[in-house]
Scaffold this motif. Structure first.
Motif, PDB file in Angstrom:
ATOM      1  N   UNK A  23       0.030  -2.800  -4.140  1.00 21.87           N
ATOM      2  CA  UNK A  23       1.307  -2.978  -4.837  1.00 21.87           C
ATOM      3  C   UNK A  23       2.165  -1.751  -4.573  1.00 21.87           C
ATOM      4  N   UNK A  24       3.314  -1.951  -3.926  1.00 25.72           N
ATOM      5  CA  UNK A  24       4.219  -0.864  -3.570  1.00 25.72           C
ATOM      6  C   UNK A  24       5.526  -0.991  -4.341  1.00 25.72           C
ATOM      7  N   UNK A  25       6.108   0.146  -4.699  1.00 25.99           N
ATOM      8  CA  UNK A  25       7.472   0.089  -5.215  1.00 25.99           C
ATOM      9  C   UNK A  25       8.465   0.154  -4.070  1.00 25.99           C
ATOM     10  N   UNK A  26       8.191   0.969  -3.080  1.00 27.39           N
ATOM     11  CA  UNK A  26       9.133   1.146  -1.981  1.00 27.39           C
ATOM     12  C   UNK A  26      10.404   1.873  -2.404  1.00 27.39           C
ATOM     13  N   UNK A  27      10.425   2.367  -3.616  1.00 31.12           N
ATOM     14  CA  UNK A  27      11.576   3.079  -4.168  1.00 31.12           C
ATOM     15  C   UNK A  27      11.049   4.266  -4.979  1.00 31.12           C
ATOM     16  N   UNK A  28      11.896   5.254  -5.266  1.00 29.64           N
ATOM     17  CA  UNK A  28      11.412   6.520  -5.812  1.00 29.64           C
ATOM     18  C   UNK A  28      10.822   6.508  -7.224  1.00 29.64           C
ATOM     19  N   UNK A  29      11.346   5.757  -8.140  1.00 30.42           N
ATOM     20  CA  UNK A  29      10.962   5.896  -9.542  1.00 30.42           C
ATOM     21  C   UNK A  29      10.290   4.620 -10.052  1.00 30.42           C
TER      22      UNK A  29
END
Length: 144
Positions: A49-55
């Motif tokens: 599971x990735x956010x791919x974004x900073x926060x």
């Protein structure tokens, strides 16, 4: 969570600002957050599971299973500039292209909404968390 560490429990840990695990985007930028489920049974796939974004407190974790012949998702690919890429031109790096992928741009828009319009921002966050929950449930179904 002794004996029952789930992907959701780890996501909750990564979003925990009070503990200092989740670093606010204003003070320190990361590139992404990840939670991986690595089943002991090799016949089951690993799910990441990735956010791919900073926060992670302002983003959702999206499920990925790496397989042969994976189909690339255009919304998470940085733009390609081919021979016009400043890294390939001589002299190098005279321009700075916008390498943000569409998902990152959407995250920036959502972050702005969260900061400028509390009602709309909270509604958007509920929708995003519901989508995340659907992804977690779908991957749990695959693993069981």
């Amino acid at each position: 969570h002794i004996g029952d560490v789930s992907a959701q429990a780890m996501i909750d840990v990564l979003r925990d600002k009070d503990s200092g695990v989740c670093v606010d985007s204003e003070s320190f930028l990361t590139t992404a957050s990840i939670v991986s489920v690595l089943p002991q049974d090799p016949s089951f796939p690993c799910v990441h599971y990735f956010t791919g974004t900073p926060d992670p407190s302002r983003s959702i974790f999206k499920p990925f299973i790496f397989v042969d012949d994976v189909k690339l998702v255009p919304k998470v690919q940085s733009p390609s500039f081919g021979n016009d890429d400043p890294a390939k031109k001589i002299p190098r790096f005279q321009e700075k292209p916008d390498r943000r992928h569409e998902l990152y741009k959407a995250h920036e828009w959502a972050r702005s909404l969260l900061e400028t319009d509390q009602d709309k921002g909270q509604k958007l966050m509920r929708i995003m968390l519901d989508l995340e929950k659907q992804g977690l449930e779908a991957m749990e179904d695959i693993l069981t």
